[in-house]
Design a protein around this motif. Structure first.
Motif, PDB file in Angstrom:
ATOM      1  N   ALA A 203       0.850  -1.194   0.000  1.00 30.18           N
ATOM      2  CA  ALA A 203       0.000   0.000   0.000  1.00 30.18           C
ATOM      3  C   ALA A 203       0.883   1.239   0.000  1.00 30.18           C
ATOM      4  CB  ALA A 203      -0.899   0.004   1.237  1.00 30.18           C
ATOM      5  N   ILE A 204       0.535   2.217  -0.831  1.00 35.28           N
ATOM      6  CA  ILE A 204       1.286   3.477  -0.904  1.00 35.28           C
ATOM      7  C   ILE A 204       0.356   4.592  -0.471  1.00 35.28           C
ATOM      8  CG2 ILE A 204       2.596   5.034  -2.385  1.00 35.28           C
ATOM      9  CD1 ILE A 204       3.011   2.653  -4.292  1.00 35.28           C
ATOM     10  N   LEU A 205       0.747   5.307   0.574  1.00 32.97           N
ATOM     11  CA  LEU A 205      -0.079   6.383   1.122  1.00 32.97           C
ATOM     12  C   LEU A 205       0.671   7.704   1.056  1.00 32.97           C
ATOM     13  CD1 LEU A 205      -1.514   4.657   4.324  1.00 32.97           C
ATOM     14  CD2 LEU A 205      -2.607   4.906   2.112  1.00 32.97           C
ATOM     15  N   GLY A 206      -0.025   8.750   0.613  1.00 32.81           N
ATOM     16  CA  GLY A 206       0.567  10.081   0.574  1.00 32.81           C
ATOM     17  C   GLY A 206      -0.350  11.087   1.226  1.00 32.81           C
ATOM     18  N   GLY A 207      -0.106  12.351   0.946  1.00 32.12           N
ATOM     19  CA  GLY A 207      -0.913  13.410   1.540  1.00 32.12           C
ATOM     20  C   GLY A 207      -0.137  14.175   2.579  1.00 32.12           C
ATOM     21  N   ALA A 208      -0.736  15.246   3.041  1.00 36.85           N
ATOM     22  CA  ALA A 208      -0.038  16.148   3.951  1.00 36.85           C
ATOM     23  C   ALA A 208      -0.133  15.726   5.413  1.00 36.85           C
ATOM     24  CB  ALA A 208      -0.590  17.567   3.790  1.00 36.85           C
ATOM     25  N   LYS A 209      -1.250  15.097   5.787  1.00 39.10           N
ATOM     26  CA  LYS A 209      -1.523  14.903   7.211  1.00 39.10           C
ATOM     27  C   LYS A 209      -1.594  13.439   7.623  1.00 39.10           C
ATOM     28  CE  LYS A 209      -4.220  19.184   7.563  1.00 39.10           C
ATOM     29  NZ  LYS A 209      -5.547  19.747   7.924  1.00 39.10           N
ATOM     30  N   VAL A 210      -0.863  13.112   8.679  1.00 42.10           N
ATOM     31  CA  VAL A 210      -0.974  11.792   9.294  1.00 42.10           C
ATOM     32  C   VAL A 210      -2.382  11.611   9.859  1.00 42.10           C
ATOM     33  CG1 VAL A 210      -0.123  10.291  11.140  1.00 42.10           C
ATOM     34  CG2 VAL A 210       1.475  11.747   9.875  1.00 42.10           C
ATOM     35  N   GLY A 230       4.543   8.382   1.714  1.00 42.93           N
ATOM     36  CA  GLY A 230       5.088   9.483   0.924  1.00 42.93           C
ATOM     37  C   GLY A 230       4.389  10.783   1.276  1.00 42.93           C
ATOM     38  N   GLY A 231       4.653  11.814   0.503  1.00 41.15           N
ATOM     39  CA  GLY A 231       3.982  13.091   0.721  1.00 41.15           C
ATOM     40  C   GLY A 231       4.454  13.800   1.973  1.00 41.15           C
ATOM     41  N   GLY A 232       3.764  14.899   2.286  1.00 39.25           N
ATOM     42  CA  GLY A 232       4.166  15.727   3.415  1.00 39.25           C
ATOM     43  C   GLY A 232       4.093  15.039   4.755  1.00 39.25           C
ATOM     44  N   MET A 233       3.202  14.030   4.878  1.00 46.48           N
ATOM     45  CA  MET A 233       3.069  13.400   6.193  1.00 46.48           C
ATOM     46  C   MET A 233       4.303  12.606   6.582  1.00 46.48           C
ATOM     47  SD  MET A 233       0.364  10.282   5.745  1.00 46.48           S
ATOM     48  CE  MET A 233       0.584   8.912   4.643  1.00 46.48           C
ATOM     49  N   ALA A 234       5.175  12.307   5.610  1.00 45.87           N
ATOM     50  CA  ALA A 234       6.405  11.574   5.935  1.00 45.87           C
ATOM     51  C   ALA A 234       7.244  12.335   6.950  1.00 45.87           C
ATOM     52  CB  ALA A 234       7.215  11.320   4.663  1.00 45.87           C
ATOM     53  N   TYR A 235       7.176  13.676   6.907  1.00 42.97           N
ATOM     54  CA  TYR A 235       8.002  14.474   7.817  1.00 42.97           C
ATOM     55  C   TYR A 235       7.592  14.315   9.271  1.00 42.97           C
ATOM     56  CZ  TYR A 235       9.940  16.609   3.650  1.00 42.97           C
ATOM     57  OH  TYR A 235      10.572  16.807   2.445  1.00 42.97           O
ATOM     58  N   THR A 236       6.298  14.052   9.510  1.00 45.85           N
ATOM     59  CA  THR A 236       5.857  13.814  10.880  1.00 45.85           C
ATOM     60  C   THR A 236       6.478  12.520  11.404  1.00 45.85           C
ATOM     61  OG1 THR A 236       3.775  14.993  10.480  1.00 45.85           O
ATOM     62  CG2 THR A 236       3.854  13.526  12.382  1.00 45.85           C
ATOM     63  N   PHE A 237       6.585  11.528  10.535  1.00 48.57           N
ATOM     64  CA  PHE A 237       7.254  10.279  10.929  1.00 48.57           C
ATOM     65  C   PHE A 237       8.753  10.504  11.143  1.00 48.57           C
ATOM     66  CE2 PHE A 237       3.395   8.551   9.017  1.00 48.57           C
ATOM     67  CZ  PHE A 237       3.077   7.526   9.899  1.00 48.57           C
ATOM     68  N   PHE A 238       9.370  11.315  10.281  1.00 45.62           N
ATOM     69  CA  PHE A 238      10.794  11.626  10.470  1.00 45.62           C
ATOM     70  C   PHE A 238      11.015  12.322  11.812  1.00 45.62           C
ATOM     71  CE2 PHE A 238      11.479  11.786   5.625  1.00 45.62           C
ATOM     72  CZ  PHE A 238      11.970  10.489   5.615  1.00 45.62           C
ATOM     73  N   ALA A 239      10.118  13.281  12.119  1.00 42.43           N
ATOM     74  CA  ALA A 239      10.225  13.989  13.399  1.00 42.43           C
ATOM     75  C   ALA A 239      10.079  13.024  14.565  1.00 42.43           C
ATOM     76  CB  ALA A 239       9.172  15.097  13.479  1.00 42.43           C
ATOM     77  N   ALA A 240       9.186  12.033  14.403  1.00 42.85           N
ATOM     78  CA  ALA A 240       8.984  11.037  15.458  1.00 42.85           C
ATOM     79  C   ALA A 240      10.233  10.180  15.659  1.00 42.85           C
ATOM     80  CB  ALA A 240       7.789  10.150  15.105  1.00 42.85           C
ATOM     81  N   LYS A 241      11.037  10.068  14.614  1.00 42.99           N
ATOM     82  CA  LYS A 241      12.288   9.299  14.713  1.00 42.99           C
ATOM     83  C   LYS A 241      13.449  10.157  15.200  1.00 42.99           C
ATOM     84  CE  LYS A 241      13.279   6.127  11.699  1.00 42.99           C
ATOM     85  NZ  LYS A 241      13.583   5.370  10.455  1.00 42.99           N
ATOM     86  N   GLY A 242      13.169  11.453  15.441  1.00 44.34           N
ATOM     87  CA  GLY A 242      14.210  12.341  15.918  1.00 44.34           C
ATOM     88  C   GLY A 242      15.070  12.936  14.821  1.00 44.34           C
ATOM     89  N   ILE A 243      14.629  12.791  13.576  1.00 43.89           N
ATOM     90  CA  ILE A 243      15.378  13.342  12.438  1.00 43.89           C
ATOM     91  C   ILE A 243      15.011  14.815  12.272  1.00 43.89           C
ATOM     92  CG2 ILE A 243      15.690  13.210   9.926  1.00 43.89           C
ATOM     93  CD1 ILE A 243      15.018  10.214  10.153  1.00 43.89           C
ATOM     94  N   LYS A 244      16.005  15.660  12.053  1.00 47.88           N
ATOM     95  CA  LYS A 244      15.751  17.086  11.866  1.00 47.88           C
ATOM     96  C   LYS A 244      15.082  17.307  10.513  1.00 47.88           C
ATOM     97  CE  LYS A 244      19.606  18.673  14.732  1.00 47.88           C
ATOM     98  NZ  LYS A 244      20.866  19.451  14.767  1.00 47.88           N
ATOM     99  N   ILE A 245      13.992  18.073  10.520  1.00 54.56           N
ATOM    100  CA  ILE A 245      13.227  18.283   9.289  1.00 54.56           C
ATOM    101  C   ILE A 245      13.160  19.752   8.874  1.00 54.56           C
ATOM    102  CG2 ILE A 245      11.810  16.224   9.634  1.00 54.56           C
ATOM    103  CD1 ILE A 245       9.590  18.106  10.633  1.00 54.56           C
TER     104      ILE A 245
END
Length: 272
Positions: A203-210, A230-245
Motif C-alpha cells: 500500500a502506498i499512502l501520501g498526503g499532507a496529514k498523518v 510518501g507526501g508531506g506526512m512523511a516528515y511527521t514520521f521523520f520527526a517522530a524518529k528524531g530526524i531534523k526536518i
C-alpha cells in the motif's frame, strides 16, 4: 455491493444533488486538465438521460481569504463541462440564497446546473469560518433542502467530512442517497484489493496529514505486506524518529501517534 448507487434512486423529475470532484488546474480562466470532469460524465449523463435535474457541487482549491475567490471560481469548469456534454450548463456564481434557489426552480428535466465553489463558504465577510470544510450543520441542511436525492461521485474527497458530502447525506433523508459510477468502481476495486489481495500486497499512502490517514494505516497494517509512506506526512514520521526536518510540514500534535504507528508496524512501514 451494500452501497446504494445512482441506479437505485428515483431520478425522473427529481432535483439530483451531485457531489463531484472538479478540483482541476485552471490557468488564465481555462481548465488545464479535464480528466476529473471526464471521469464524472457517465454519472452526469445517466442522471440527465433519466430526466433528472443535475445540480453539481464541487470544491476548487483552498480558500482562506476573500482575495482567493476570484481565481477559484467554478465558471471555467462549467464552461468546459458544457463543451464535453454538448449542452448548456447553467453556472450560478453563489453558494446559497435566492439567486441559487431561483435558478434551481427554473430547471427542466435533463438540465445541468453548476453551483459556485463550495469552499467559498469557508470565508464569509473576510472571516475564515470554514462552513464547508468544517461541515457546518446548517449549511449541510440548507444544501440538502435544495434537492430530492443525493449522489456522491467524488471519490477523491469522500474521506473528508465536509458539508457538501457528509452534511448533505445526513440531511437528505433515508434511502435518498447513493454513489455514482466512479465511486462505485473505486469501492469495488478497493474492496477486492484489500479483502482478497494478490501478494505481495503493498500500500502506498501520501498526503499532507498523518491525522487523515491514521485509520487507514491501522486497517492496512493487518493486511498489507508493506506500507510505503510518501507526501508531506512523511516528515511527521521523520520527526517522530528524531530526524531534523527544518521548516518542512509537520503535525507536531501527531508525533506521538506516528511513534505508536511505527512501533506497531515494525519493518512493514517504509519511509522515503
Amino acid at each position: 455491493m451494500a452501497k446504494m448507487t445512482v441506479e437505485d434512486l428515483p431520478l425522473e423529475g427529481q432535483k439530483v444533488l451531485m457531489r463531484v470532484d472538479f478540483n482541476v488546474p485552471i490557468k488564465d480562466g481555462v481548465v488545464g486538465d479535464d480528466n476529473r470532469i471526464v471521469a464524472a460524465l457517465p454519472t452526469i449523463k445517466y442522471v440527465i438521460d433519466h430526466n433528472g435535474k443535475a445540480i453539481l457541487f464541487s470544491h476548487l482549491g483552498r480558500i482562506k481569504k476573500e482575495e482567493d475567490k476570484p481565481g477559484l471560481s467554478m465558471r471555467p469548469v462549467a464552461e468546459r463541462l458544457s463543451n464535453l456534454l454538448d449542452k448548456p450548463v447553467t453556472f450560478v456564481p453563489v453558494t446559497e440564497g435566492k439567486q441559487l434557489e431561483d435558478a434551481i426552480d427554473k430547471m427542466k428535466d435533463g438540465d445541468v446546473l453548476m453551483v459556485q465553489n463550495t469552499r467559498y463558504e469557508d470565508v464569509k465577510d473576510g472571516e475564515n469560518v470554514k462552513r464547508e470544510s468544517g461541515n457546518d450543520p446548517e449549511l449541510g441542511k440548507y444544501w440538502a433542502s435544495l434537492g430530492d436525492v443525493y449522489v456522491n461521485d467524488a471519490f477523491g474527497t469522500a474521506h473528508r467530512k465536509h458539508a457538501s458530502n457528509v452534511g448533505i447525506a445526513q440531511n437528505i433523508g433515508d434511502g435518498k442517497s447513493g454513489v455514482g459510477f466512479l465511486m462505485e468502481k473505486e469501492i469495488k476495486f478497493l474492496g477486492n484489493a484489500v479483502d482478497n489481495p494478490v501478494r505481495p500486497f503493498v500500500a502506498i499512502l501520501g498526503g499532507a496529514k498523518v491525522s487523515d490517514k491514521i485509520g487507514v494505516i491501522d486497517h492496512l497494517l493487518d493486511k498489507a505486506d508493506k506500507i510505503i509512506i510518501g507526501g508531506g506526512m512523511a516528515y511527521t514520521f521523520f520527526a517522530a524518529k528524531g530526524i531534523k526536518i527544518g521548516n518542512s510540514l509537520v503535525e507536531k500534535d501527531k508525533i506521538d501517534v506516528a511513534k505508536d504507528i511505527m512501533e506497531k508496524a515494525g519493518d512493514k512501514l517504509v519511509l522515503p
